[in-house]
Design a protein around this motif. Structure first.
Motif, PDB file in Angstrom:
ATOM      1  N   LYS A  14      85.957  56.490   4.696  1.00 17.21           N
ATOM      2  CA  LYS A  14      86.214  56.734   6.123  1.00 17.21           C
ATOM      3  C   LYS A  14      85.941  55.510   6.985  1.00 17.21           C
ATOM      4  O   LYS A  14      85.202  54.605   6.591  1.00 17.21           O
ATOM      5  N   ALA A  15      86.539  55.532   8.177  1.00 17.64           N
ATOM      6  CA  ALA A  15      86.192  54.551   9.212  1.00 17.64           C
ATOM      7  C   ALA A  15      85.959  55.326  10.500  1.00 17.64           C
ATOM      8  O   ALA A  15      86.648  56.310  10.762  1.00 17.64           O
ATOM      9  N   GLU A  16      84.995  54.886  11.267  1.00 17.44           N
ATOM     10  CA  GLU A  16      84.713  55.535  12.567  1.00 17.44           C
ATOM     11  C   GLU A  16      84.940  54.510  13.674  1.00 17.44           C
ATOM     12  O   GLU A  16      84.382  53.408  13.637  1.00 17.44           O
ATOM     13  N   LEU A  17      85.733  54.907  14.675  1.00 13.31           N
ATOM     14  CA  LEU A  17      86.136  53.968  15.739  1.00 13.31           C
ATOM     15  C   LEU A  17      85.659  54.369  17.128  1.00 13.31           C
ATOM     16  O   LEU A  17      85.908  53.648  18.094  1.00 13.31           O
ATOM     17  N   HIS A  18      85.025  55.512  17.245  1.00 20.30           N
ATOM     18  CA  HIS A  18      84.564  55.972  18.567  1.00 20.30           C
ATOM     19  C   HIS A  18      83.192  56.602  18.398  1.00 20.30           C
ATOM     20  O   HIS A  18      83.067  57.787  18.075  1.00 20.30           O
ATOM     21  N   LEU A  19      82.181  55.763  18.590  1.00 24.12           N
ATOM     22  CA  LEU A  19      80.807  56.192  18.332  1.00 24.12           C
ATOM     23  C   LEU A  19      79.895  55.432  19.279  1.00 24.12           C
ATOM     24  O   LEU A  19      79.888  54.191  19.284  1.00 24.12           O
ATOM     25  N   HIS A  20      79.181  56.167  20.119  1.00 24.10           N
ATOM     26  CA  HIS A  20      78.207  55.539  21.019  1.00 24.10           C
ATOM     27  C   HIS A  20      76.869  55.529  20.287  1.00 24.10           C
ATOM     28  O   HIS A  20      76.344  56.606  19.969  1.00 24.10           O
ATOM     29  N   ILE A  21      76.323  54.364  20.045  1.00 24.36           N
ATOM     30  CA  ILE A  21      75.110  54.321  19.231  1.00 24.36           C
ATOM     31  C   ILE A  21      73.966  55.093  19.911  1.00 24.36           C
ATOM     32  O   ILE A  21      73.163  55.748  19.239  1.00 24.36           O
ATOM     33  N   GLU A  22      73.940  55.064  21.238  1.00 23.01           N
ATOM     34  CA  GLU A  22      72.887  55.822  21.940  1.00 23.01           C
ATOM     35  C   GLU A  22      73.078  57.331  21.756  1.00 23.01           C
ATOM     36  O   GLU A  22      72.135  58.101  21.942  1.00 23.01           O
ATOM     37  N   GLY A  23      74.276  57.739  21.385  1.00 27.25           N
ATOM     38  CA  GLY A  23      74.569  59.161  21.158  1.00 27.25           C
ATOM     39  C   GLY A  23      74.215  59.618  19.755  1.00 27.25           C
ATOM     40  O   GLY A  23      74.539  60.740  19.362  1.00 27.25           O
ATOM     41  N   THR A  24      73.588  58.728  18.974  1.00 25.06           N
ATOM     42  CA  THR A  24      73.119  59.122  17.634  1.00 25.06           C
ATOM     43  C   THR A  24      71.614  59.386  17.644  1.00 25.06           C
ATOM     44  O   THR A  24      71.015  59.579  16.595  1.00 25.06           O
ATOM     45  N   LEU A 243      94.892  56.618  19.374  1.00 21.40           N
ATOM     46  CA  LEU A 243      93.964  57.436  20.156  1.00 21.40           C
ATOM     47  C   LEU A 243      92.763  57.768  19.271  1.00 21.40           C
ATOM     48  O   LEU A 243      92.932  58.142  18.111  1.00 21.40           O
ATOM     49  N   THR A 244      91.572  57.639  19.822  1.00 21.60           N
ATOM     50  CA  THR A 244      90.369  58.031  19.067  1.00 21.60           C
ATOM     51  C   THR A 244      89.943  59.416  19.553  1.00 21.60           C
ATOM     52  O   THR A 244      89.395  59.563  20.634  1.00 21.60           O
ATOM     53  N   ILE A 245      90.228  60.411  18.740  1.00 16.88           N
ATOM     54  CA  ILE A 245      89.982  61.814  19.114  1.00 16.88           C
ATOM     55  C   ILE A 245      88.614  62.255  18.557  1.00 16.88           C
ATOM     56  O   ILE A 245      88.246  61.882  17.445  1.00 16.88           O
ATOM     57  N   CYS A 246      87.906  63.051  19.343  1.00 21.61           N
ATOM     58  CA  CYS A 246      86.546  63.471  18.983  1.00 21.61           C
ATOM     59  C   CYS A 246      86.443  64.990  19.105  1.00 21.61           C
ATOM     60  O   CYS A 246      86.074  65.516  20.170  1.00 21.61           O
ATOM     61  N   PRO A 247      86.757  65.717  18.021  1.00 20.48           N
ATOM     62  CA  PRO A 247      86.872  67.181  18.122  1.00 20.48           C
ATOM     63  C   PRO A 247      85.601  67.888  18.609  1.00 20.48           C
ATOM     64  O   PRO A 247      85.670  68.700  19.534  1.00 20.48           O
ATOM     65  N   LEU A 248      84.458  67.604  17.986  1.00 19.34           N
ATOM     66  CA  LEU A 248      83.245  68.346  18.389  1.00 19.34           C
ATOM     67  C   LEU A 248      82.804  67.975  19.799  1.00 19.34           C
ATOM     68  O   LEU A 248      82.251  68.802  20.524  1.00 19.34           O
ATOM     69  N   LEU A 268      99.928  64.629  16.238  1.00 22.77           N
ATOM     70  CA  LEU A 268     100.471  64.166  14.950  1.00 22.77           C
ATOM     71  C   LEU A 268     101.991  64.353  14.930  1.00 22.77           C
ATOM     72  O   LEU A 268     102.730  63.464  14.503  1.00 22.77           O
ATOM     73  N   ASP A 269     102.439  65.505  15.431  1.00 25.55           N
ATOM     74  CA  ASP A 269     103.879  65.780  15.433  1.00 25.55           C
ATOM     75  C   ASP A 269     104.635  64.801  16.329  1.00 25.55           C
ATOM     76  O   ASP A 269     105.811  64.535  16.114  1.00 25.55           O
ATOM     77  N   ALA A 270     103.938  64.273  17.349  1.00 24.77           N
ATOM     78  CA  ALA A 270     104.575  63.302  18.261  1.00 24.77           C
ATOM     79  C   ALA A 270     104.469  61.874  17.723  1.00 24.77           C
ATOM     80  O   ALA A 270     104.777  60.914  18.435  1.00 24.77           O
ATOM     81  N   ASP A 271     103.999  61.754  16.467  1.00 23.64           N
ATOM     82  CA  ASP A 271     103.884  60.436  15.819  1.00 23.64           C
ATOM     83  C   ASP A 271     102.880  59.509  16.485  1.00 23.64           C
ATOM     84  O   ASP A 271     103.045  58.281  16.470  1.00 23.64           O
ATOM     85  N   LEU A 272     101.834  60.094  17.069  1.00 25.89           N
ATOM     86  CA  LEU A 272     100.778  59.250  17.638  1.00 25.89           C
ATOM     87  C   LEU A 272      99.820  58.856  16.514  1.00 25.89           C
ATOM     88  O   LEU A 272      99.594  59.623  15.574  1.00 25.89           O
ATOM     89  N   ILE A 273      99.265  57.661  16.633  1.00 23.96           N
ATOM     90  CA  ILE A 273      98.280  57.210  15.640  1.00 23.96           C
ATOM     91  C   ILE A 273      96.925  57.780  16.064  1.00 23.96           C
ATOM     92  O   ILE A 273      96.192  57.171  16.830  1.00 23.96           O
ATOM     93  N   VAL A 274      96.636  59.000  15.594  1.00 24.54           N
ATOM     94  CA  VAL A 274      95.381  59.643  15.995  1.00 24.54           C
ATOM     95  C   VAL A 274      94.321  59.484  14.910  1.00 24.54           C
ATOM     96  O   VAL A 274      94.638  59.489  13.718  1.00 24.54           O
ATOM     97  N   THR A 275      93.087  59.339  15.350  1.00 18.72           N
ATOM     98  CA  THR A 275      91.964  59.197  14.420  1.00 18.72           C
ATOM     99  C   THR A 275      90.889  60.214  14.796  1.00 18.72           C
ATOM    100  O   THR A 275      90.851  60.694  15.930  1.00 18.72           O
ATOM    101  N   ILE A 276      90.022  60.522  13.835  1.00 19.59           N
ATOM    102  CA  ILE A 276      88.937  61.495  14.058  1.00 19.59           C
ATOM    103  C   ILE A 276      87.609  60.743  14.131  1.00 19.59           C
ATOM    104  O   ILE A 276      87.333  59.869  13.298  1.00 19.59           O
ATOM    105  N   ASN A 277      86.791  61.124  15.103  1.00 12.80           N
ATOM    106  CA  ASN A 277      85.533  60.409  15.377  1.00 12.80           C
ATOM    107  C   ASN A 277      84.486  61.381  15.900  1.00 12.80           C
ATOM    108  O   ASN A 277      84.806  62.516  16.263  1.00 12.80           O
TER     109      ASN A 277
END
Ligand code: HPA
Ligand code: ZN
Length: 339
Positions: A14-24, A243-248, A268-277
């Motif tokens: 995996k790779a993570e692209l949207h992560l605030h270190i203070e939020g860990t 787009l960096t999407i963050c479900p939770l 996804l259906d609109a062919d956007l480059i979406v990622t999960i973070n």
């Protein structure tokens, strides 16, 4: 036997692209650092901290997020925070991370910029050596603060250019459009920093347009509300802006309270480059794997969709072309069952 999508997700590189270190900052560490640094907290124990994490909006969360930061004071604190996250990422088969930090959240309360950066970067270096996790550091401007304050922070980044790869924009979105920071982004781009920005989390689609037009970002963080404007969706697809999407995070901040209604599939259906973070995993109830499991479960994603999301994270990363190719080869050998 049917395909075990959860096991596939757990083992996936995996790779993570949207992560605030203070939020860990986990409640246990918050209590421990409060004790170590003699900071008093309005909570007696870990359960009370967890109970406080009920958010009606982005601002409710941010109030707690900034209060939580008060326990972070020394270089060692920032090292411990970052190293704990990276250890967890190693256990989750994460190979690459792009981490946000909020220097103004610390300099405003008297902690030196270098204290923050030194602690975070030594943990990143150690994790690269020990775990082979590669990283990029992205310095965010707090958008509720002034342009002058952003420029002051930018001066620090210029001094430390070799350790800071990109710049971002976070904090309270409504009323603080991207265009407020056009000049500092221009200066940062000219100095060679990669630009990204939070936009369209709570703010309107026009903020996503501003992030593209005025800040010239290479990725949009969140971007959910872009879907309200079909021409904008087409533009994001055509220009291949990830787009960096963050479900939770979307669930807990009421951006999308019910994940079965999450627009990820439409994206996804609109062919956007979406990622999960994971955004701020300690506050939102889950790290990267948890986010994949939650959204795959809620939307009944099949193997192909999960593969696309997993691969997109490497495609959308700021890895060098050579490192990206190698990471994608490793990803593909996992998918083919060789990994
Ligand atoms: N949005 C805006 N600002 C933030 C966030 C977020 O999700 N997390 C930390 N700062
Ligand atoms: Zn965020």
């Amino acid at each position: 036997m049917s395909f075990d999508i959860d096991a596939f997700i757990r083992g996936m590189p995996k790779a993570e692209l949207h992560l605030h270190i203070e939020g860990t900052l986990e409640p246990e560490m918050m209590m421990g650092l409060a004790k170590r640094n003699g900071v008093s907290l309005p909570y007696q124990n870990v359960e009370e901290i967890r109970k406080a994490y009920q958010f009606g909006s982005l601002q409710d969360f941010l109030d707690l997020y900034y209060a939580g930061m008060s326990v972070l004071k020394t270089e060692r604190d920032f090292f411990d925070l970052t190293y704990a996250y990276l250890t967890r990422m190693h256990q989750e088969h994460t190979r690459h991370v792009e981490i946000f930090f909020d220097p103004q959240g610390h300099t405003e309360r008297g902690v030196a910029f270098d204290t923050v950066l030194d602690g975070i970067s030594s943990a990143l270096e150690k994790a690269q050596i020990e775990f082979g996790i590669t990283s990029r550091l992205i310095m965010c401007f707090l958008r509720h603060l002034s342009e002058d304050s952003a420029f002051e922070t930018f001066d620090h980044a210029c001094r430390c250019k070799s350790r800071i790869f990109g710049i971002g924009l976070d904090s309270s979105e409504k009323g603080h459009p991207p265009s407020k920071f056009s000049r500092v982004y221009k200066a940062a781009r000219e100095a060679g920093f990669y630009p990204v920005a939070h936009a369209g989390e709570e703010g309107p689609p026009s903020y996503v347009c501003e992030a593209l037009d005025d800040l010239k970002v290479k990725r949009i963080d969140h971007g959910n509300r872009a879907l309200e404007n079909p021409a904008l969706v087409k533009r994001i697809a055509d220009e291949k802006i990830p787009l960096t999407i963050c479900p939770l995070s979307n669930k807990r901040l009421q951006v999308c309270p019910d994940l079965t209604q999450h627009p990820l599939r439409k994206m996804l259906d609109a062919d956007l480059i979406v990622t999960i973070n994971s955004d701020d995993p300690s506050y939102f109830g889950g790290y990267l794997t948890d986010n994949f499991l939650a959204i795959a479960g809620a939307l009944s994603l099949d193997r192909k969709a999960v593969e696309t999301l997993g691969r997109n994270a490497f495609i959308a990363s700021f890895l060098s072309a050579q490192d990206k190719q190698k990471a994608l080869e490793d990803f593909d050998s996992y998918v083919k069952g060789l990994g």
